[in-house]
Motif scaffolding. Structure first.
Motif, PDB file in Angstrom:
ATOM      1  N   VAL A 133       0.836  -1.192   0.000  1.00 36.29           N
ATOM      2  CA  VAL A 133       0.000   0.000   0.000  1.00 36.29           C
ATOM      3  C   VAL A 133       0.873   1.246   0.000  1.00 36.29           C
ATOM      4  CG1 VAL A 133      -0.207   0.158   2.523  1.00 36.29           C
ATOM      5  CG2 VAL A 133      -2.041   1.070   1.077  1.00 36.29           C
ATOM      6  N   LEU A 134       0.358   2.294  -0.625  1.00 36.30           N
ATOM      7  CA  LEU A 134       0.997   3.599  -0.587  1.00 36.30           C
ATOM      8  C   LEU A 134      -0.025   4.556   0.023  1.00 36.30           C
ATOM      9  CD1 LEU A 134       3.046   5.398  -3.266  1.00 36.30           C
ATOM     10  CD2 LEU A 134       0.999   6.514  -2.390  1.00 36.30           C
ATOM     11  N   TYR A 135       0.393   5.246   1.074  1.00 35.03           N
ATOM     12  CA  TYR A 135      -0.450   6.249   1.714  1.00 35.03           C
ATOM     13  C   TYR A 135      -0.097   7.593   1.108  1.00 35.03           C
ATOM     14  CZ  TYR A 135      -0.936   2.695   5.402  1.00 35.03           C
ATOM     15  OH  TYR A 135      -1.177   1.539   6.113  1.00 35.03           O
ATOM     16  N   LEU A 136      -1.102   8.348   0.677  1.00 35.74           N
ATOM     17  CA  LEU A 136      -0.881   9.642   0.055  1.00 35.74           C
ATOM     18  C   LEU A 136      -1.632  10.725   0.818  1.00 35.74           C
ATOM     19  CD1 LEU A 136       0.099  11.478  -2.309  1.00 35.74           C
ATOM     20  CD2 LEU A 136      -2.036  10.861  -3.472  1.00 35.74           C
ATOM     21  N   TYR A 137      -0.891  11.730   1.252  1.00 36.30           N
ATOM     22  CA  TYR A 137      -1.485  12.915   1.858  1.00 36.30           C
ATOM     23  C   TYR A 137      -1.478  13.999   0.791  1.00 36.30           C
ATOM     24  CZ  TYR A 137      -1.815  17.268   4.485  1.00 36.30           C
ATOM     25  OH  TYR A 137      -2.176  18.519   4.922  1.00 36.30           O
ATOM     26  N   ALA A 138      -2.678  14.412   0.387  1.00 42.92           N
ATOM     27  CA  ALA A 138      -2.849  15.444  -0.639  1.00 42.92           C
ATOM     28  C   ALA A 138      -3.811  16.486  -0.079  1.00 42.92           C
ATOM     29  CB  ALA A 138      -3.393  14.830  -1.923  1.00 42.92           C
ATOM     30  N   PRO A 139      -3.295  17.566   0.543  1.00 38.76           N
ATOM     31  CA  PRO A 139      -4.150  18.525   1.238  1.00 38.76           C
ATOM     32  C   PRO A 139      -5.243  19.158   0.386  1.00 38.76           C
ATOM     33  CG  PRO A 139      -1.847  19.238   1.286  1.00 38.76           C
ATOM     34  CD  PRO A 139      -1.890  17.911   0.617  1.00 38.76           C
ATOM     35  N   ASP A 140      -5.024  19.276  -0.931  1.00 37.88           N
ATOM     36  CA  ASP A 140      -6.029  19.872  -1.811  1.00 37.88           C
ATOM     37  C   ASP A 140      -6.870  18.821  -2.540  1.00 37.88           C
ATOM     38  OD1 ASP A 140      -5.289  22.488  -1.161  1.00 37.88           O
ATOM     39  OD2 ASP A 140      -3.679  22.467  -2.650  1.00 37.88           O
ATOM     40  N   GLY A 141      -6.747  17.571  -2.154  1.00 34.14           N
ATOM     41  CA  GLY A 141      -7.513  16.495  -2.764  1.00 34.14           C
ATOM     42  C   GLY A 141      -6.764  15.819  -3.903  1.00 34.14           C
ATOM     43  N   LEU A 142      -7.222  14.639  -4.254  1.00 37.20           N
ATOM     44  CA  LEU A 142      -6.558  13.830  -5.278  1.00 37.20           C
ATOM     45  C   LEU A 142      -6.627  14.485  -6.656  1.00 37.20           C
ATOM     46  CD1 LEU A 142      -5.075  11.114  -5.363  1.00 37.20           C
ATOM     47  CD2 LEU A 142      -7.203  10.068  -6.073  1.00 37.20           C
ATOM     48  N   GLY A 143      -7.738  15.105  -6.977  1.00 37.94           N
ATOM     49  CA  GLY A 143      -7.915  15.708  -8.295  1.00 37.94           C
ATOM     50  C   GLY A 143      -6.934  16.825  -8.610  1.00 37.94           C
ATOM     51  N   ARG A 144      -6.431  17.474  -7.586  1.00 39.73           N
ATOM     52  CA  ARG A 144      -5.480  18.573  -7.774  1.00 39.73           C
ATOM     53  C   ARG A 144      -4.049  18.176  -7.413  1.00 39.73           C
ATOM     54  NH1 ARG A 144      -8.882  23.691  -5.388  1.00 39.73           N
ATOM     55  NH2 ARG A 144     -10.350  23.767  -7.107  1.00 39.73           N
ATOM     56  N   SER A 145      -3.840  16.940  -7.080  1.00 41.51           N
ATOM     57  CA  SER A 145      -2.544  16.493  -6.583  1.00 41.51           C
ATOM     58  C   SER A 145      -1.530  16.260  -7.700  1.00 41.51           C
ATOM     59  CB  SER A 145      -2.710  15.202  -5.781  1.00 41.51           C
ATOM     60  OG  SER A 145      -1.449  14.673  -5.437  1.00 41.51           O
ATOM     61  N   LYS A 146      -0.461  17.027  -7.669  1.00 43.83           N
ATOM     62  CA  LYS A 146       0.641  16.825  -8.616  1.00 43.83           C
ATOM     63  C   LYS A 146       1.445  15.580  -8.233  1.00 43.83           C
ATOM     64  CE  LYS A 146      -0.109  20.513 -11.047  1.00 43.83           C
ATOM     65  NZ  LYS A 146      -0.812  20.390 -12.293  1.00 43.83           N
ATOM     66  N   LEU A 147       1.525  15.304  -6.935  1.00 43.56           N
ATOM     67  CA  LEU A 147       2.245  14.117  -6.484  1.00 43.56           C
ATOM     68  C   LEU A 147       1.513  12.851  -6.936  1.00 43.56           C
ATOM     69  CD1 LEU A 147       4.532  12.753  -4.969  1.00 43.56           C
ATOM     70  CD2 LEU A 147       3.279  13.130  -2.830  1.00 43.56           C
ATOM     71  N   ALA A 148       0.193  12.823  -6.817  1.00 47.98           N
ATOM     72  CA  ALA A 148      -0.569  11.654  -7.277  1.00 47.98           C
ATOM     73  C   ALA A 148      -0.328  11.411  -8.759  1.00 47.98           C
ATOM     74  CB  ALA A 148      -2.054  11.850  -7.003  1.00 47.98           C
ATOM     75  N   GLU A 149      -0.275  12.494  -9.518  1.00 45.20           N
ATOM     76  CA  GLU A 149      -0.002  12.380 -10.956  1.00 45.20           C
ATOM     77  C   GLU A 149       1.377  11.769 -11.191  1.00 45.20           C
ATOM     78  OE1 GLU A 149       0.617  15.468 -14.641  1.00 45.20           O
ATOM     79  OE2 GLU A 149      -0.847  16.018 -13.108  1.00 45.20           O
ATOM     80  N   ALA A 150       2.374  12.225 -10.447  1.00 48.37           N
ATOM     81  CA  ALA A 150       3.736  11.704 -10.590  1.00 48.37           C
ATOM     82  C   ALA A 150       3.812  10.233 -10.186  1.00 48.37           C
ATOM     83  CB  ALA A 150       4.705  12.536  -9.750  1.00 48.37           C
ATOM     84  N   LEU A 151       3.081   9.858  -9.144  1.00 42.65           N
ATOM     85  CA  LEU A 151       3.119   8.477  -8.645  1.00 42.65           C
ATOM     86  C   LEU A 151       2.393   7.498  -9.548  1.00 42.65           C
ATOM     87  CD1 LEU A 151       2.461   9.219  -4.868  1.00 42.65           C
ATOM     88  CD2 LEU A 151       4.614   8.427  -5.875  1.00 42.65           C
ATOM     89  N   SER A 152       1.538   7.997 -10.422  1.00 47.54           N
ATOM     90  CA  SER A 152       0.755   7.108 -11.279  1.00 47.54           C
ATOM     91  C   SER A 152       1.390   6.879 -12.652  1.00 47.54           C
ATOM     92  CB  SER A 152      -0.663   7.641 -11.443  1.00 47.54           C
ATOM     93  OG  SER A 152      -0.645   8.866 -12.136  1.00 47.54           O
ATOM     94  N   LYS A 153       2.597   7.326 -12.841  1.00 47.60           N
ATOM     95  CA  LYS A 153       3.288   7.123 -14.116  1.00 47.60           C
ATOM     96  C   LYS A 153       3.427   5.625 -14.397  1.00 47.60           C
ATOM     97  CE  LYS A 153       4.372  11.474 -14.904  1.00 47.60           C
ATOM     98  NZ  LYS A 153       3.535  12.248 -15.752  1.00 47.60           N
ATOM     99  N   PRO A 154       3.132   5.212 -15.622  1.00 40.28           N
ATOM    100  CA  PRO A 154       3.199   3.783 -15.949  1.00 40.28           C
ATOM    101  C   PRO A 154       4.543   3.125 -15.616  1.00 40.28           C
ATOM    102  CG  PRO A 154       2.105   4.974 -17.699  1.00 40.28           C
ATOM    103  CD  PRO A 154       2.630   6.002 -16.731  1.00 40.28           C
ATOM    104  N   ARG A 155       5.636   3.838 -15.769  1.00 43.24           N
ATOM    105  CA  ARG A 155       6.942   3.228 -15.486  1.00 43.24           C
ATOM    106  C   ARG A 155       7.094   2.887 -14.007  1.00 43.24           C
ATOM    107  NH1 ARG A 155       9.939   7.117 -13.169  1.00 43.24           N
ATOM    108  NH2 ARG A 155       9.491   9.271 -13.668  1.00 43.24           N
TER     109      ARG A 155
END
Length: 179
Positions: A133-155
């Protein structure tokens, strides 16, 4: 009790899986006490046969046969879901559910997989790894999260199935599988 986590269904009009049909399909596989939660691919059930991997494979195969498309399926038991909830490295009780997410993985992941992600560049967003599991803290929500976007890269996710849930869903699934 187990929870089935289906990846990427009922989002943006693609891969439609009505929950009533999913419940019937799962009952047809001999699974007991099937209940769904929300429309985003969460189901709780009991089973006297198989383990997490075999149950996930059986369900994925049945979904593909019935609905005509492939869906990533993870199955986790109550003990695991409870450990994820209790192991959260962020102050879950102090945060809004939209600020905290868990991404469940089909297998173990280590820090090396995500070493290319420059965590300080994304602050105040943060992530921590746990057992599959990966725990993600995104204070502005997942939809606005730049970190979530970076973590979801196919590679970064190559070779594993990953599916995310907000903290309300994490808590609810743990409660439902414990009932």
């Amino acid at each position: 009790m187990y929870a089935a986590l289906l990846r990427g269904i009922n989002v943006g009009g693609a891969k439609k899986v009505p929950m009533a049909e999913l419940r019937s399909l799962m009952e047809g596989l001999g699974l007991s006490g099937v209940r769904t939660y929300l429309q985003s691919g969460n189901a709780v059930f009991g089973s006297e046969h198989g383990d997490e991997e075999s149950l996930a494979a059986e369900l994925a195969q049945a979904i593909e046969k019935h609905f005509g498309f492939t869906v990533g399926v993870l199955v986790r038991d109550h003990a695991y879901l409870k450990a994820v909830r209790e192991g959260c490295p962020f102050p879950a009780a102090e945060l809004e559910a939209k600020q905290l997410h868990a991404t469940y993985f089909s297998g173990p992941v280590d820090a090396e997989r995500f070493a290319s992600v420059d965590q300080p560049a994304f602050l105040p967003e943060e992530f921590r790894l746990g057992d599959r599991v990966l725990y993600l803290y995104a204070p502005d929500g997942l939809g606005r999260s730049k970190l979530a976007e970076a973590l979801s890269k196919p590679r970064l996710l190559k070779g594993i199935t990953a599916t995310s849930r907000n903290w309300n869903t994490v808590v609810k699934l743990e409660e439902m599988t414990g009932a």
